[in-house]
Write an enzyme that holds these catalytic residues in place. Structure first.
Site, mmCIF file in Angstrom:
data_model
loop_
_atom_site.group_PDB
_atom_site.id
_atom_site.type_symbol
_atom_site.label_atom_id
_atom_site.label_comp_id
_atom_site.label_asym_id
_atom_site.label_seq_id
_atom_site.Cartn_x
_atom_site.Cartn_y
_atom_site.Cartn_z
ATOM 1 N N TYR A 1 0.976 -0.954 -0.217
ATOM 2 C CA TYR A 1 0.196 0.394 -0.065
ATOM 3 C C TYR A 1 0.459 1.113 0.207
ATOM 4 C CZ TYR A 1 -5.164 -0.288 0.195
ATOM 5 O OH TYR A 1 -6.191 -0.530 -0.188
ATOM 6 N N GLU B 5 -0.914 4.683 -0.421
ATOM 7 C CA GLU B 5 -1.577 6.138 -0.786
ATOM 8 C C GLU B 5 -0.437 7.559 -0.713
ATOM 9 O OE1 GLU B 5 -4.526 5.266 2.743
ATOM 10 O OE2 GLU B 5 -5.417 4.849 0.576
ATOM 11 N N ASP C 53 -8.245 12.902 -24.977
ATOM 12 C CA ASP C 53 -8.265 11.661 -24.053
ATOM 13 C C ASP C 53 -7.431 10.799 -25.410
ATOM 14 O OD1 ASP C 53 -8.304 8.943 -23.786
ATOM 15 O OD2 ASP C 53 -10.369 9.611 -23.280
ATOM 16 N N THR D 270 -4.897 5.183 -20.948
ATOM 17 C CA THR D 270 -4.888 4.504 -20.887
ATOM 18 C C THR D 270 -3.648 3.601 -21.442
ATOM 19 O OG1 THR D 270 -6.029 3.290 -22.582
ATOM 20 C CG2 THR D 270 -7.787 3.167 -20.596
ATOM 21 N N LYS E 72 -3.513 0.162 -24.419
ATOM 22 C CA LYS E 72 -4.602 -0.385 -26.211
ATOM 23 C C LYS E 72 -3.174 -0.321 -26.988
ATOM 24 C CE LYS E 72 -9.260 1.137 -24.974
ATOM 25 N NZ LYS E 72 -9.189 2.738 -23.505
ATOM 26 N N ARG F 284 -3.516 -3.150 -17.953
ATOM 27 C CA ARG F 284 -4.660 -2.436 -17.055
ATOM 28 C C ARG F 284 -3.924 -1.333 -17.097
ATOM 29 N NH1 ARG F 284 -7.815 -5.523 -20.644
ATOM 30 N NH2 ARG F 284 -9.897 -3.808 -20.411
HETATM 31 N N1 DSN Z 1 -13.511 0.041 -23.918
HETATM 32 C C1 DSN Z 1 -12.547 0.767 -24.520
HETATM 33 C C2 DSN Z 1 -12.568 1.018 -26.067
HETATM 34 O O1 DSN Z 1 -12.845 -0.352 -26.227
HETATM 35 O O2 DSN Z 1 -12.549 1.553 -26.902
HETATM 36 C C3 DSN Z 1 -12.681 2.037 -24.435
HETATM 37 O O3 DSN Z 1 -12.072 2.434 -23.328
#
Ligand code: DSN
Length: 413
Positions: free
Chosen positions: A54, A56, A200, A226, A229, A235
């Site tokens: 942990y 924080e 984003d 994120t 991707k 993740r």
């Molecule tokens: N769920 C994602 C996507 O498939 O584009 C976006 O957060």
């Protein structure tokens, strides 16, 4: 003693499920635009002992002791992100993309104030103001849409809408828009209305890191992403911002929205950023775009209509309306054939989001496995065969066998 047992011996039921998922990921052609294959090194860091800790707070200012190593891990991830994206300040603690976006709302706009982002059905994201998301319930949303003639963003239309609604936060970014974004145009609209600009870049972060898409960093006040991707990490998520916003953003993430960061994820983000800094990552990023374009041409040769007529990035949106088909049964048939994609709304869809008219397809995962233009061209032909025979089990079985054969030549990480 269970603490010393391996997963297969202690919990064979769960181990069998993990093995089944691994087999599925190995034997299918994964075309979900937001998915990828993380490397063994990323997964090792993600499964490390850091899950036990942990912490924080932020490096050097934690609410728990024993942070000698964790602080170094977080500082390393931040330093690497700053180099890869040339960012002034980075927060690597958001649990994922939605909390990262929510933290930006918390930092910049009060509930009830106006926010403007791309309409979900036109390619935006839930957290850009969809009524189904907390962002559409707590803030007043004015969404912009695509130009109906081109299927692309029209910056004059966005500007006119922004001048009309005067949002306190302007959002650029998407989860299903196949074209490059003009970040300078967004910046100039944001300046005209005196609002901060949030980009984003979750979908395109890997392309940006690899130089295959212009970077939003010089133009945006804040950039969220994120990490799993196109960036190909674990993740998780990051917020990158100008130094002047650092305090606000950090406070919004912790203690505003979250508790302890997931240190194992932070470590895996650091590994992914180290991978993104290697020269081979640029080859991968460029190939993602070339592959998506090759697939687009192959689909068009088979008579498919693509939103905006093609792609500049890693994803394509097939509009099935001219073929009088719905997206969901087609996505299900493709899945049975080992071609895993997702059904998706298309702009001005008259079908509901649970049963829309499109299919979204992306190139990152199979690019990671080494597919190039020839393989993506073949995928287009298989999609055509399946779409022409969604109820014909013989066709589906025969495509599935060919898919498995091709996958065998391209090992997964
Ligand atoms: N769920 C994602 C996507 O498939 O584009 C976006 O957060």
């Amino acid at each position: 003693m269970q603490f010393h047992s391996s997963l297969p011996s202690f919990d064979p039921t769960l181990a069998a499920l993990l093995q089944a998922e691994e087999d599925k990921q190995r034997d299918s052609i994964r075309l979900i635009a937001s998915e990828n294959y993380a490397s063994a090194a990323v997964r090792e860091a993600s499964a490390s002992v850091l899950t036990n800790k942990y912490s924080e707070g932020y490096a050097g200012a934690r609410y728990y002791e024993g942070q000698q190593v964790v602080d170094q891990v977080e500082r390393l991830a931040i330093a690497r992100a700053r180099v890869v994206f040339n960012a002034e300040h980075v927060n690597v603690q958001p649990y994922s993309g939605s909390p990262a976006n929510l933290a930006v709302y918390l930092a910049f706009v009060k509930p009830g104030e106006t926010v403007m982002g791309m309409r979900l059905a036109h390619g935006g994201h839930l957290t850009h103001g969809s009524k189904a998301s907390i962002t559409g319930k707590y803030w007043d949303i004015a969404s912009y849409e695509l130009d109906p003639h081109t299927g692309r963003l029209d910056y004059d239309l966005i500007r006119a809408k922004a001048l009309q609604h005067r949002p306190r936060l302007l959002i650029a970014g998407h989860s299903a828009y196949p074209r490059q974004l003009d970040f300078a145009a967004f910046r100039s609209i944001a300046d005209e209305i005196g609002a901060p600009l949030l980009v984003d870049m979750a979908h395109i972060a890997g392309l940006v890191a690899g130089g295959a898409h212009p970077s939003p960093i010089p133009h945006a006040d804040v950039v969220t992403t994120t990490t799993h991707k196109t960036l190909r990490g674990p993740r998780g998520a990051m917020i990158l911002c100008r130094a002047e916003h650092a305090g606000k953003i950090d406070k919004a993430v912790f203690p505003g929205l979250q508790g302890g960061p997931h240190n194992n994820t932070t470590a895996a983000i650091a590994v992914a950023l180290h991978e993104a800094a290697q020269p081979s990552f640029s080859d991968y990023a460029r190939q993602c775009v070339l592959n998506a374009q090759a697939l687009g041409r192959s689909l068009q040769e088979c008579g498919f209509e693509l939103v905006s007529g093609g792609t500049d990035n890693h994803l394509l949106l097939i509009d099935l309306r001219k073929k009088n088909l719905a997206g969901k049964p087609v996505a299900e048939a493709l899945d049975r054939a080992g071609l895993v994609a997702n059904y998706n709304s298309v702009p001005w869809d008259d079908r509901p989001p649970q049963d829309p008219s499109g299919i979204r397809i992306g190139s990152p995962a199979m690019t990671t496995r080494g597919f190039r233009e020839a393989e993506f061209k073949q995928i287009g032909k298989w999609i055509d065969r399946v779409v022409a025979s969604t109820l014909d089990d013989q066709v589906i079985t025969s495509v599935a066998a060919e898919v498995r054969d091709l996958c065998r030549n391209f090992p997964m990480p």
